[in-house]
Design a protein around this motif. Structure first.
Motif, PDB file in Angstrom:
ATOM      1  N   PHE A 823       0.795  -1.227   0.000  1.00 40.22           N
ATOM      2  CA  PHE A 823       0.000   0.000   0.000  1.00 40.22           C
ATOM      3  C   PHE A 823       0.827   1.275   0.000  1.00 40.22           C
ATOM      4  O   PHE A 823       0.252   2.369  -0.058  1.00 40.22           O
ATOM      5  N   PHE A 824       2.173   1.191   0.134  1.00 40.56           N
ATOM      6  CA  PHE A 824       2.926   2.445   0.211  1.00 40.56           C
ATOM      7  C   PHE A 824       2.795   3.198  -1.108  1.00 40.56           C
ATOM      8  O   PHE A 824       2.916   2.627  -2.192  1.00 40.56           O
ATOM      9  N   GLY A 825       2.567   4.490  -0.991  1.00 44.45           N
ATOM     10  CA  GLY A 825       2.320   5.318  -2.167  1.00 44.45           C
ATOM     11  C   GLY A 825       0.844   5.489  -2.451  1.00 44.45           C
ATOM     12  O   GLY A 825       0.460   6.377  -3.228  1.00 44.45           O
ATOM     13  N   ASP A 826       0.029   4.668  -1.803  1.00 41.32           N
ATOM     14  CA  ASP A 826      -1.424   4.780  -1.963  1.00 41.32           C
ATOM     15  C   ASP A 826      -1.911   5.841  -0.978  1.00 41.32           C
ATOM     16  O   ASP A 826      -1.908   5.635   0.241  1.00 41.32           O
ATOM     17  N   SER A 827      -2.284   6.998  -1.510  1.00 42.12           N
ATOM     18  CA  SER A 827      -2.676   8.105  -0.632  1.00 42.12           C
ATOM     19  C   SER A 827      -3.883   7.762   0.223  1.00 42.12           C
ATOM     20  O   SER A 827      -4.014   8.247   1.361  1.00 42.12           O
ATOM     21  N   SER A 828      -4.774   6.929  -0.277  1.00 43.27           N
ATOM     22  CA  SER A 828      -5.958   6.562   0.498  1.00 43.27           C
ATOM     23  C   SER A 828      -5.574   5.748   1.736  1.00 43.27           C
ATOM     24  O   SER A 828      -6.243   5.818   2.769  1.00 43.27           O
ATOM     25  N   TYR A 829      -4.467   4.964   1.605  1.00 35.05           N
ATOM     26  CA  TYR A 829      -4.004   4.143   2.738  1.00 35.05           C
ATOM     27  C   TYR A 829      -3.540   5.033   3.879  1.00 35.05           C
ATOM     28  O   TYR A 829      -3.976   4.883   5.037  1.00 35.05           O
ATOM     29  N   VAL A 830      -2.674   6.022   3.559  1.00 31.05           N
ATOM     30  CA  VAL A 830      -2.182   6.929   4.596  1.00 31.05           C
ATOM     31  C   VAL A 830      -3.323   7.813   5.104  1.00 31.05           C
ATOM     32  O   VAL A 830      -3.408   8.103   6.313  1.00 31.05           O
ATOM     33  N   HIS A 831      -4.201   8.227   4.196  1.00 28.77           N
ATOM     34  CA  HIS A 831      -5.331   9.066   4.617  1.00 28.77           C
ATOM     35  C   HIS A 831      -6.220   8.330   5.617  1.00 28.77           C
ATOM     36  O   HIS A 831      -6.690   8.918   6.594  1.00 28.77           O
ATOM     37  N   GLU A 832      -6.410   7.036   5.388  1.00 29.18           N
ATOM     38  CA  GLU A 832      -7.245   6.255   6.316  1.00 29.18           C
ATOM     39  C   GLU A 832      -6.576   6.150   7.682  1.00 29.18           C
ATOM     40  O   GLU A 832      -7.239   6.227   8.721  1.00 29.18           O
ATOM     41  N   LEU A 833      -5.254   6.004   7.681  1.00 25.38           N
ATOM     42  CA  LEU A 833      -4.522   5.952   8.953  1.00 25.38           C
ATOM     43  C   LEU A 833      -4.648   7.275   9.699  1.00 25.38           C
ATOM     44  O   LEU A 833      -4.900   7.299  10.915  1.00 25.38           O
ATOM     45  N   LEU A 834      -4.470   8.397   8.973  1.00 29.73           N
ATOM     46  CA  LEU A 834      -4.559   9.711   9.614  1.00 29.73           C
ATOM     47  C   LEU A 834      -5.977  10.000  10.082  1.00 29.73           C
ATOM     48  O   LEU A 834      -6.186  10.613  11.149  1.00 29.73           O
ATOM     49  N   SER A 835      -6.943   9.563   9.305  1.00 25.10           N
ATOM     50  CA  SER A 835      -8.336   9.771   9.689  1.00 25.10           C
ATOM     51  C   SER A 835      -8.646   9.057  10.996  1.00 25.10           C
ATOM     52  O   SER A 835      -9.363   9.580  11.871  1.00 25.10           O
ATOM     53  N   LEU A 836      -8.086   7.865  11.138  1.00 30.12           N
ATOM     54  CA  LEU A 836      -8.276   7.125  12.391  1.00 30.12           C
ATOM     55  C   LEU A 836      -7.647   7.874  13.561  1.00 30.12           C
ATOM     56  O   LEU A 836      -8.224   7.967  14.652  1.00 30.12           O
ATOM     57  N   MET A 837      -6.459   8.476  13.324  1.00 29.02           N
ATOM     58  CA  MET A 837      -5.762   9.179  14.391  1.00 29.02           C
ATOM     59  C   MET A 837      -6.467  10.457  14.804  1.00 29.02           C
ATOM     60  O   MET A 837      -6.373  10.882  15.963  1.00 29.02           O
ATOM     61  N   GLU A 838      -7.153  11.087  13.875  1.00 27.91           N
ATOM     62  CA  GLU A 838      -7.870  12.331  14.201  1.00 27.91           C
ATOM     63  C   GLU A 838      -8.946  12.107  15.251  1.00 27.91           C
ATOM     64  O   GLU A 838      -9.295  13.022  16.007  1.00 27.91           O
ATOM     65  N   SER A 839      -9.463  10.885  15.322  1.00 28.04           N
ATOM     66  CA  SER A 839     -10.456  10.583  16.354  1.00 28.04           C
ATOM     67  C   SER A 839      -9.806  10.027  17.620  1.00 28.04           C
ATOM     68  O   SER A 839     -10.360  10.162  18.719  1.00 28.04           O
ATOM     69  N   VAL A 840      -8.628   9.454  17.465  1.00 26.43           N
ATOM     70  CA  VAL A 840      -7.966   8.819  18.619  1.00 26.43           C
ATOM     71  C   VAL A 840      -7.339   9.868  19.524  1.00 26.43           C
ATOM     72  O   VAL A 840      -7.461   9.795  20.762  1.00 26.43           O
ATOM     73  N   LEU A 841      -6.652  10.885  18.933  1.00 23.63           N
ATOM     74  CA  LEU A 841      -5.899  11.822  19.763  1.00 23.63           C
ATOM     75  C   LEU A 841      -6.791  12.615  20.729  1.00 23.63           C
ATOM     76  O   LEU A 841      -6.481  12.708  21.919  1.00 23.63           O
ATOM     77  N   PRO A 842      -7.882  13.217  20.270  1.00 23.58           N
ATOM     78  CA  PRO A 842      -8.751  13.918  21.238  1.00 23.58           C
ATOM     79  C   PRO A 842      -9.324  12.976  22.300  1.00 23.58           C
ATOM     80  O   PRO A 842      -9.458  13.356  23.476  1.00 23.58           O
ATOM     81  N   ASN A 843      -9.640  11.791  21.873  1.00 22.61           N
ATOM     82  CA  ASN A 843     -10.162  10.798  22.824  1.00 22.61           C
ATOM     83  C   ASN A 843      -9.127  10.469  23.886  1.00 22.61           C
ATOM     84  O   ASN A 843      -9.452  10.308  25.071  1.00 22.61           O
ATOM     85  N   LEU A 844      -7.856  10.411  23.482  1.00 23.26           N
ATOM     86  CA  LEU A 844      -6.780  10.129  24.428  1.00 23.26           C
ATOM     87  C   LEU A 844      -6.677  11.223  25.476  1.00 23.26           C
ATOM     88  O   LEU A 844      -6.544  10.960  26.676  1.00 23.26           O
ATOM     89  N   VAL A 845      -6.754  12.488  25.025  1.00 23.09           N
ATOM     90  CA  VAL A 845      -6.660  13.607  25.971  1.00 23.09           C
ATOM     91  C   VAL A 845      -7.830  13.583  26.945  1.00 23.09           C
ATOM     92  O   VAL A 845      -7.661  13.810  28.156  1.00 23.09           O
TER      93      VAL A 845
END
Length: 922
Positions: A823-845
């Motif tokens: 999947f490296f180079g697949d922008s949707s793959y990295v975007h999905e990872l970042l999208s997951l993190m956008e919900s995780v970080l506030p939840n962590l705080v």
């Protein structure tokens, strides 16, 4: 938001410590800079330097004990210690005596025990002015019918009499105390209930000992204090003589002995004089000489049981004098020997012996022989031992050793028990001859042969003529029954094994098999046989050597019950303590032994220590089996164990580990074992659900999934990981209100995240299907904030790792492509990872803010901040989150906290490398 790029190879190299090859082992010789210590040389009184190895050193500050010469003298005399030891030994002896001869609840008492059945009011009449002649309370007619009383009532009445004697004494009514003591002593004339007599002896002598102590203390008080209370002398407890005692105290003492001397009956008179016998020290310089007179008086007691226990009381009271003289005790033993000789019936057999009706009486008299013999040899010097043996008629002289004249077996037994070990070892053949001559049946003769073996085993290196001794014993015991044979052979087995007498060992095993064939072994026989087989197992290092012994396995098959289980446990322990088991025949035999042991295990009470030990041994056996390259056979063995030992919970885990290990071993030998690996994974997959505990199941599924990946079985791995997720989802539902194992859950999920780095993502169900499932579980559980925060950090680290151009590790299978290649180079793959993190970080705080403990909240903030800073580039999206976490940590922790300062320093370093202006300060 942007993931921070990582070069894992470069990071590993930069953090690795420099290494250099060592020419020698660091512990094999002194290091270049040895540790030095000061050594005091007492000979030259100088100081030197010497290498000191702290790993081999004794106590670095040894204490120096300063011994005072006077203390040493007191210790060497051992007066106080000796009294305490004798008191403890007597107390223990009395307790064992009462336990050894239990009696029924109801006992009949003769007219001599009317003191017991009388009401307490019968003793209220006497006063301090009662004349001396009133001491003799005449017996009532023996024609009165016997009375029945419960044992507890008898004991309670004696305790009442003891209390009454004590009260009368302290009320200055000493004549009443003496009268009641005489009546108590008269109880020992009643031997009508044989088994109750030892208990009666203990109870009565307790009363008499109390009286003796009170009389002693009264006379000592009169010797040291005047009537007005003034102290005019001091009698040191153990060192005074009759010349130190004032005349007034001597007169009081003499008066007591006169009162006792007027008692009409012989037995109470002897007992009462023995009770106050230590008081002779106030009158004469050598009180021990009077003991012989009392021993002679006991010859007037016609009842054998009463006379034996009277001599026992003589031995006990003589200890109060702390004298090493044993002449009176030797006379007691010789008199008891004469009593036994007269008791033996010449009508039964030509050689004489005791008929069955007299054997219980002999058994009741045995404690007297035992205690007296122990007293004779207590701290006896070698020279005194020789004199004792001559006086007992065992030696003709100290030059001419054991003679052939017989000795009463029961007396001989306790003599052998007390003889010094070196004498037994040196004169073993003479002792065996003496046993052979002493052929009466007062004691089972085989027990004497057994005792000699046990004594010889104490110092086997000192035994002379071992072959002759063993030959003699084997020849004698071959005529015994199985029980006697086993007990004697068991005593000599260590000697036979130590001296490698293989011929005798073969003969013994053949004889055991012959005697035990077609017979159901009794408990005593099983216990002896168990001891013999365990000694064999303990002696040999190789289990196959034990199995090769003639008839060993046949004898083992004859055993049953707990004795068989104990031997089986020793076999399994021996089989597994020296490494893996490879031989197929041995494996099959041990499997059958394990089955027998398992069938005897109480499955209901598995918490019992014995049952747990059996389960552990069976599990260890299964774990230590190794069929080598016969992989299929080994897997069949594991399947057989699962069916045979399915109730052992810990064994199921071992079976899964073994199956996975077997699959890994097959993959490493370089051949194609795909089908076999699938069989192993299928075995594990079927076994895991039967294991209790969802966290255990989770870990085993992950372990099996890792093996599947190693074998290139991606689909199997996906299914096992799904099963692991299901276990995690079910954990709270099943475990209910039990305390959740936070560390176990954290460790398992971290392990799962580490495994997911190697697992190729499945686009059909979503590349992040499993991380999202873990997040869903975290959000739905009522776990502690600390646990949930750490789990979210694990998801953050996993996502950051999956985003890298090159993963830190891959499956060791070329055909399995990692996510970095897929999947490296697949922008949707990295975007999905970042999208997951956008919900995780506030939840962590938010979760960190829920922590009630300030210290824990501060630590959690720093842990999360480090995780985020390691995973992401510090930009305008990440910086506010890190700033908030740092502020939270500052509000909870000390400003000088090292974790806080190092985290801020790490953030500042990353900020200087980024374009975002720094807003974080200490």
């Amino acid at each position: 938001m942007e993931f921070r790029p990582r070069n894992y190879v470069a990071e590993e190299q930069s953090h690795a410590l420099p290494r250099s090859r060592a020419d020698i082992h660091p512990l094999s010789s002194p290091s270049p800079q040895p540790i030095l210590r000061q050594v005091d040389d007492s000979a030259e009184n100088r100081t030197t330097e010497e290498f000191f190895d702290p790993l081999r050193a004794p106590d670095s500050n040894p204490s120096v004990e300063v011994v005072d010469e006077n203390d040493f003298e007191r210790s060497s005399n051992g007066i106080d210690d000796s009294v305490q030891v004798q008191t403890k030994e007597w107390t223990s002896f009395k307790r064992l005596l009462m336990q050894r001869f239990p009696v029924s609840k109801m006992i009949s008492v003769s007219s001599m025990s009317n003191t017991i059945v009388r009401s307490g009011k019968a003793h209220e009449k006497s006063s301090s002015s009662t004349h001396l002649e009133e001491l003799d309370d005449s017996q009532k007619s023996s024609e009165e019918s016997a009375k029945v009383i419960t044992r507890q009532e008898y004991v309670s009445r004696l305790h009442e009499l003891k209390d009454e004697i004590n009260r009368a004494w302290h009320n200055e009514d000493r004549v009443k105390s003496l009268k009641l003591s005489i009546k108590v002593a008269r109880l020992l004339m009643d031997t009508s209930v044989l088994n109750f007599y030892p208990t009666l002896f203990v109870l009565v002598t307790d009363v008499l000992d109390m009286l003796g102590e009170m009389v002693w203390e009264r006379i000592r008080q009169k010797a040291e204090f005047a009537e007005d209370g003034a102290r005019f002398c001091s009698l040191r407890a153990e060192n005074f003589g009759a010349s130190d005692v004032p005349a007034d105290a001597k007169e009081t003492c003499y008066n007591w002995f006169c009162k006792v001397g007027t008692i009409r009956e012989l037995l109470p008179r002897i007992y009462l004089e023995l009770a106050i016998f230590p008081c002779w020290r106030f009158l004469i310089e050598q009180p021990a000489e009077s003991l012989q007179r009392l021993v002679t008086m006991t010859r007037g007691l016609a009842d054998p049981l009463a006379s034996a226990y009277c001599r026992l009381y003589i031995a006990h009271r003589a200890q109060k004098l702390l004298s090493h003289e044993t002449g009176h005790l030797i006379t007691c033993v010789n008199d008891i020997k004469l009593i036994f000789t007269r008791m033996s019936s010449t009508k039964e057999t030509a050689r004489g012996g005791f008929d069955d009706s007299k054997r219980p009486l002999v058994s009741l008299m045995e404690p007297s022989v035992e205690f007296i013999m122990k007293s004779i040899f207590n701290d006896a010097s070698p020279r005194r031992v020789g004199r004792v043996l001559v006086d007992l008629g065992i030696w003709r002289s100290q030059e001419e050793l054991f003679c052939g004249s017989p000795c009463v077996s029961i007396v001989l037994h306790h003599l052998l028990k007390e003889l010094p070990t070196d004498i037994v070892c040196f004169h073993a053949l003479d002792i065996l001859q003496l046993i052979n001559c002493s052929n009466d049946n007062s004691y089972d003769q085989y027990l004497n042969y057994r005792l000699v073996g046990l004594r010889l085993s104490e110092q086997m290196s000192q035994i002379a003529t071992v072959d002759a001794i063993v030959n003699e014993v084997i020849q004698v015991v071959s005529e015994y029954g199985l029980d006697e044979y086993l007990k004697v052979v068991d005593a000599y087995l260590d000697i036979i094994l130590q001296n490698q007498m293989d011929g005798h060992l073969k003969t013994i095993l053949e004889c055991i098999l012959k005697m035990a064939s077609d017979k159901v072994l009794a408990e005593d026989e099983l216990a002896s046989l168990q001891s013999i087989l365990v000694k064999l197992l303990s002696h040999f290092k190789d289990l196959e050597h034990v199995f090769s012994l003639n008839h060993f396995l046949q004898i083992l098959d004859m055993m049953h019950g707990s004795s068989r289980s104990i031997v089986n446990m020793h076999i399994l322990d021996m089989a597994t303590r020296n490494g893996y088991v490879h031989d197929p025949t041995t494996i099959q035999l041990l499997f059958e032994i394990s089955q027998a042991l398992h069938s005897d295990t109480d499955l209901v009470n598995m918490k019992n220590d014995d049952n747990q030990q059996q389960a552990r041994l069976i599990s260890r056996f299964v774990r230590m089996v190794d069929h080598g390259a016969a992989y299929e056979r080994h897997l069949e063995f594991l399947a057989e164990c699962r069916g045979a030992f399915g109730s052992i919970i810990e064994l199921k885990e071992i079976l899964v580990h073994s199956s996975n290990c077997l699959a890994t071993k097959a993959l490493k030998d370089g051949q194609n074992h795909t089908g076999f690996v699938k069989s192993c994974i299928g075995f594990s997959e079927v076994t895991i659900p039967s294991i209790s505990g969802h966290i255990k199941q989770l870990n085993l599924y992950l372990e099996t999934a890792e093996v599947a990946l190693l074998g290139g079985l991606v689909s199997h791995s996906d299914g096992l990981i799904d099963s692991a997720i299901n276990c995690l989802q079910s954990s709270d539902l099943v475990e209910g209100s039990r305390t959740v194992d936070s560390d176990g859950i954290l460790s398992s999920i971290r392990k799962l995240c580490s495994l997911l780095i190697m697992v190729p993502g499945n686009p059909e169900v979503g590349i992040l299907h499993i991380p999202k499932s873990i997040l869903s579980i975290i959000q739905s559980r009522s776990w502690s904030p600390r646990l949930r925060a750490r789990l979210l950090c694990a998801i953050i680290s996993l996502s950051a790792t999956l985003s890298q151009e090159r993963l830190p590790y891959h499956v060791d299978q070329p055909e399995i492509m990692g996510n970095d290649l897929l999947f490296f180079g697949d922008s949707s793959y990295v975007h999905e990872l970042l999208s997951l993190m956008e919900s995780v970080l506030p939840n962590l705080v938010d979760i960190i803010e829920q922590e009630s403990s300030r210290a824990a909240r501060g630590s959690m903030s720093l842990e999360a901040c480090n995780c985020i800073a390691s995973s992401f580039k510090i930009n305008e999206h990440v910086l506010p989150i890190c700033s908030k976490l740092i502020e939270t940590a500052k509000s909870c922790l000390n400003a000088n906290d090292k974790y806080l300062t190092s985290t801020i320093s790490f953030l500042d370093k990353n900020l200087h490398a980024a374009t975002v202006p720094s807003s974080i300060t200490i």
